[in-house]
Write a protein that holds these residues in place. Structure first.
Motif, PDB file in Angstrom:
ATOM      1  N   LYS A 238       0.832  -1.208   0.000  1.00  0.00           N
ATOM      2  CA  LYS A 238       0.000   0.000   0.000  1.00  0.00           C
ATOM      3  C   LYS A 238       0.867   1.259   0.000  1.00  0.00           C
ATOM      4  O   LYS A 238       1.974   1.264   0.544  1.00  0.00           O
ATOM      5  CB  LYS A 238      -0.932   0.010   1.215  1.00  0.00           C
ATOM      6  N   GLY A 239       0.348   2.327  -0.622  1.00  0.00           N
ATOM      7  CA  GLY A 239       1.042   3.599  -0.676  1.00  0.00           C
ATOM      8  C   GLY A 239       0.842   4.404   0.593  1.00  0.00           C
ATOM      9  O   GLY A 239       0.181   3.961   1.541  1.00  0.00           O
ATOM     10  N   LYS A 240       1.396   5.612   0.612  1.00  0.00           N
ATOM     11  CA  LYS A 240       1.266   6.470   1.793  1.00  0.00           C
ATOM     12  C   LYS A 240      -0.188   6.806   2.099  1.00  0.00           C
ATOM     13  O   LYS A 240      -0.563   7.032   3.251  1.00  0.00           O
ATOM     14  CB  LYS A 240       2.057   7.761   1.579  1.00  0.00           C
ATOM     15  N   ASP A 241      -1.028   6.853   1.043  1.00  0.00           N
ATOM     16  CA  ASP A 241      -2.445   7.188   1.235  1.00  0.00           C
ATOM     17  C   ASP A 241      -3.271   5.974   1.669  1.00  0.00           C
ATOM     18  O   ASP A 241      -4.482   6.084   1.869  1.00  0.00           O
ATOM     19  CB  ASP A 241      -3.027   7.779  -0.049  1.00  0.00           C
ATOM     20  N   LEU A 245      -1.050  -0.330  -4.108  1.00  0.00           N
ATOM     21  CA  LEU A 245      -0.204  -0.066  -5.269  1.00  0.00           C
ATOM     22  C   LEU A 245      -0.271  -1.302  -6.158  1.00  0.00           C
ATOM     23  O   LEU A 245       0.256  -2.355  -5.817  1.00  0.00           O
ATOM     24  CB  LEU A 245       1.242   0.198  -4.838  1.00  0.00           C
ATOM     25  N   LEU A 256      10.759   3.359  -2.049  1.00  0.00           N
ATOM     26  CA  LEU A 256       9.588   3.178  -1.188  1.00  0.00           C
ATOM     27  C   LEU A 256       9.988   2.649   0.189  1.00  0.00           C
ATOM     28  O   LEU A 256       9.358   2.984   1.194  1.00  0.00           O
ATOM     29  CB  LEU A 256       8.588   2.228  -1.852  1.00  0.00           C
ATOM     30  N   ASP A 259      11.563   5.611   2.018  1.00  0.00           N
ATOM     31  CA  ASP A 259      10.539   6.589   2.408  1.00  0.00           C
ATOM     32  C   ASP A 259       9.563   6.034   3.440  1.00  0.00           C
ATOM     33  O   ASP A 259       8.554   6.672   3.755  1.00  0.00           O
ATOM     34  CB  ASP A 259       9.749   7.051   1.173  1.00  0.00           C
ATOM     35  N   ASN A 260       9.847   4.825   3.959  1.00  0.00           N
ATOM     36  CA  ASN A 260       8.994   4.172   4.966  1.00  0.00           C
ATOM     37  C   ASN A 260       7.577   3.921   4.468  1.00  0.00           C
ATOM     38  O   ASN A 260       6.627   3.893   5.259  1.00  0.00           O
ATOM     39  CB  ASN A 260       8.953   4.996   6.264  1.00  0.00           C
ATOM     40  N   VAL A 261       7.430   3.734   3.168  1.00  0.00           N
ATOM     41  CA  VAL A 261       6.143   3.310   2.606  1.00  0.00           C
ATOM     42  C   VAL A 261       6.032   1.790   2.712  1.00  0.00           C
ATOM     43  O   VAL A 261       5.007   1.251   3.114  1.00  0.00           O
ATOM     44  CB  VAL A 261       6.011   3.766   1.131  1.00  0.00           C
ATOM     45  N   ILE A 262       7.121   1.110   2.370  1.00  0.00           N
ATOM     46  CA  ILE A 262       7.207  -0.334   2.581  1.00  0.00           C
ATOM     47  C   ILE A 262       7.957  -0.560   3.888  1.00  0.00           C
ATOM     48  O   ILE A 262       9.114  -0.151   4.028  1.00  0.00           O
ATOM     49  CB  ILE A 262       7.949  -1.026   1.419  1.00  0.00           C
TER      50      ILE A 262
END
Length: 311
Positions: A238-241, A245, A256, A259-262
């Motif tokens: 999942k993305g930041k929102d 994905l 990702l 950027d702490n998205v994953i």
């Protein structure tokens, strides 16, 4: 002249137009799958089987039927299974307490004995039995068979509060150094479905416990598989929102993670996907194994489910 009962059995029940429309919709579904059947016929797809899909009876049946269908239409499925919950339950019964370092089980000799017993003697046989029960031709093996997975001891790096890095001896936790897929290729030629327990062998014949995701990724790379599919208990990446994905280019995965998205348990899953792609697999997919017929939906529909990582 037929009996009234026989005539009733032959006669469709309900509105004929509705029945025909449903049959037409089924035909459309088959036609949608046709290009994918053509594209993947003769190709190998490695599937990591684990999580809720291994514990729910309805999902176990749908998974078995998915795999058997793939084989019948000319696709070569290779299954790598986990077994964490079953291992935990058996260790608890034996009074053995597990220690984990960064999500990996420290595996001493006693623990390794239980791990191998559960994975090869219980879980592997259950998966093979379920496939064969529903019309498949499955064969169970581990990474020790035919020298499939040669391993060395894995030393886990950890960083302390002082910023210093040290290596922790994880016991009989293995790191794969070589994959010899010849035994899988032989089984595929004879139209068997290989079902692999994630146990490797060391240079002196010792057994090693290996993360099943890592095994699936390495085998997919060695076989130059068309796809690697990881069944998980989440919808995908999942993305930041918070939205799913559906497709991620190879080059974006590291960003990702940075950027702490994953995060968390998803990191080793995407990492093994990257390894598989780097070593020759076509695409990798992280999908929700809690969805009935998840494998077929991913392979044979235009939209698919879960997250695709492409090279």
């Amino acid at each position: 002249m037929g009996s009234p009962l026989h005539d009733n059995l032959l006669r469709p029940t309900g509105n004929v137009e509705n029945i025909v429309q449903k049959l037409i919709e089924k035909a459309h579904t088959l036609l949608e799958a046709l290009p994918y059947i053509r594209r993947f016929s003769g190709k190998t797809i490695v599937i990591k089987y684990g999580g809720h899909a291994m514990s729910d009876e309805a999902l176990k049946k749908s998974f078995a039927l998915d795999i058997i269908l793939l084989k019948y239409i000319g696709i070569n499925p290779v299954i790598v299974h986990g077994g964490g919950p079953q291992i935990n339950e058996t260790l608890k019964r034996y009074g053995i307490v597990s220690e984990f370092v960064r999500g990996m089980r420290v595996t001493d000799a006693a623990t390794m004995s239980v791990v191998e017993m559960v994975l090869t003697g219980q879980v592997n046989r259950e998966v093979v039995g379920y496939l064969n029960q529903h019309g498949g031709k499955a064969v169970g093996l581990s990474g020790k068979d035919g020298g499939l997975l040669l391993c060395k001891k894995h030393l886990q790096e950890v960083t302390g509060e002082d910023g210093k890095t040290e290596q922790i001896d994880m016991g009989f936790v293995g790191e794969i150094i070589k994959v010899d897929p010849s035994i899988i290729e032989t089984l595929e030629k004879e139209r068997f479905i290989p079902v692999i327990a994630p146990i490797g062998v060391g240079p002196d014949g010792e057994s090693y416990n290996i993360n099943a995701d890592l095994v699936a990724g390495k085998i997919a790379g060695a076989l130059k598989a068309e796809k690697l599919i990881l069944l998980t208990d989440v919808a995908g990446v999942k993305g930041k929102d918070g939205n799913l994905l559906t497709s991620i280019p190879f080059a974006q995965v590291t960003r990702l993670i940075d950027d702490n998205v994953i995060v968390g348990g998803m990191i080793p899953k995407v990492t093994c996907c990257l390894d598989a792609l780097e070593e020759g697999a076509g695409k990798a997919h992280i999908i929700d194994g809690r969805v009935e017929h998840a494998v077929l939906l991913e392979i044979f529909t235009d939209v698919g489910i879960g997250t695709e990582i492409r090279s």
